[in-house]
Design a protein around this motif. Sequence first.
Motif, PDB file in Angstrom:
ATOM      1  N   VAL A 181       0.844  -1.189   0.000  1.00 48.38           N
ATOM      2  CA  VAL A 181       0.000   0.000   0.000  1.00 48.38           C
ATOM      3  C   VAL A 181       0.881   1.241   0.000  1.00 48.38           C
ATOM      4  O   VAL A 181       2.016   1.212   0.460  1.00 48.38           O
ATOM      5  CB  VAL A 181      -0.966   0.049   1.208  1.00 48.38           C
ATOM      6  N   SER A 182       0.336   2.296  -0.539  1.00 50.15           N
ATOM      7  CA  SER A 182       1.027   3.581  -0.487  1.00 50.15           C
ATOM      8  C   SER A 182       0.219   4.520   0.392  1.00 50.15           C
ATOM      9  O   SER A 182      -1.001   4.417   0.490  1.00 50.15           O
ATOM     10  CB  SER A 182       1.188   4.168  -1.887  1.00 50.15           C
ATOM     11  N   VAL A 183       0.931   5.414   1.050  1.00 49.10           N
ATOM     12  CA  VAL A 183       0.304   6.371   1.957  1.00 49.10           C
ATOM     13  C   VAL A 183       0.628   7.763   1.443  1.00 49.10           C
ATOM     14  O   VAL A 183       1.789   8.089   1.187  1.00 49.10           O
ATOM     15  CB  VAL A 183       0.851   6.185   3.392  1.00 49.10           C
ATOM     16  N   ARG A 184      -0.422   8.567   1.272  1.00 48.74           N
ATOM     17  CA  ARG A 184      -0.240   9.938   0.784  1.00 48.74           C
ATOM     18  C   ARG A 184      -0.853  10.888   1.799  1.00 48.74           C
ATOM     19  O   ARG A 184      -2.052  10.838   2.070  1.00 48.74           O
ATOM     20  CB  ARG A 184      -0.917  10.104  -0.579  1.00 48.74           C
ATOM     21  N   GLU A 228      -4.390   9.427   2.817  1.00 54.34           N
ATOM     22  CA  GLU A 228      -5.024   8.489   1.893  1.00 54.34           C
ATOM     23  C   GLU A 228      -4.190   7.211   1.839  1.00 54.34           C
ATOM     24  O   GLU A 228      -2.976   7.262   1.746  1.00 54.34           O
ATOM     25  CB  GLU A 228      -5.099   9.106   0.505  1.00 54.34           C
ATOM     26  N   VAL A 229      -4.858   6.054   1.887  1.00 50.80           N
ATOM     27  CA  VAL A 229      -4.204   4.748   1.802  1.00 50.80           C
ATOM     28  C   VAL A 229      -4.701   4.057   0.545  1.00 50.80           C
ATOM     29  O   VAL A 229      -5.907   3.916   0.352  1.00 50.80           O
ATOM     30  CB  VAL A 229      -4.517   3.889   3.053  1.00 50.80           C
ATOM     31  N   ALA A 230      -3.763   3.632  -0.321  1.00 46.84           N
ATOM     32  CA  ALA A 230      -4.163   3.051  -1.604  1.00 46.84           C
ATOM     33  C   ALA A 230      -3.215   1.932  -2.011  1.00 46.84           C
ATOM     34  O   ALA A 230      -2.067   1.879  -1.585  1.00 46.84           O
ATOM     35  CB  ALA A 230      -4.175   4.129  -2.681  1.00 46.84           C
ATOM     36  N   SER A 256       0.066   4.102  11.934  1.00 50.83           N
ATOM     37  CA  SER A 256       0.499   2.860  11.291  1.00 50.83           C
ATOM     38  C   SER A 256      -0.469   1.708  11.560  1.00 50.83           C
ATOM     39  O   SER A 256      -0.703   0.873  10.681  1.00 50.83           O
ATOM     40  CB  SER A 256       1.912   2.483  11.731  1.00 50.83           C
ATOM     41  N   LEU A 257      -1.059   1.645  12.738  1.00 48.80           N
ATOM     42  CA  LEU A 257      -2.054   0.609  13.025  1.00 48.80           C
ATOM     43  C   LEU A 257      -3.328   0.829  12.198  1.00 48.80           C
ATOM     44  O   LEU A 257      -3.941  -0.126  11.731  1.00 48.80           O
ATOM     45  CB  LEU A 257      -2.391   0.581  14.510  1.00 48.80           C
ATOM     46  N   ALA A 258      -3.711   2.073  12.023  1.00 51.65           N
ATOM     47  CA  ALA A 258      -4.894   2.374  11.201  1.00 51.65           C
ATOM     48  C   ALA A 258      -4.642   2.006   9.742  1.00 51.65           C
ATOM     49  O   ALA A 258      -5.519   1.439   9.080  1.00 51.65           O
ATOM     50  CB  ALA A 258      -5.262   3.844  11.332  1.00 51.65           C
TER      51      ALA A 258
END
Length: 106
Positions: A45-48, A56-58, A95-97
């Motif tokens: 996953v990427s985090v923006r 945003e998590v994608a 990070s847990l979310a």
Amino acid sequence: MIEPIDATQTSSTGDARRLVELAAATGTTMSDDLLLDALRRGAKVSVRHIRKDFTEVATSTAVLGYVVRQRKDFLALRGDDPAWAQEIGRYPSESLAVEALRMRRA
């Protein structure tokens, strides 16, 4: 002797196939849930960071959801539109979310 299958050590490089072959060789039954969990664990996953309190998590193909900071908690919101996203949990760290969104079943 039946060899236990440890799905926590899988990656996205074909280890799910290795799990199936190991299950067939040892006579262990594999469930679809176990296979999906193995694939999910290897998902990248990427985090923006859109704002300081909004992330945003994608994956490479779709938006999984958003992480919103509210005071000391981080809310994991599942869905591709933040206005309609469903809350799936509150976590003490970002990070847990993010991990909850990555592992959450669709």
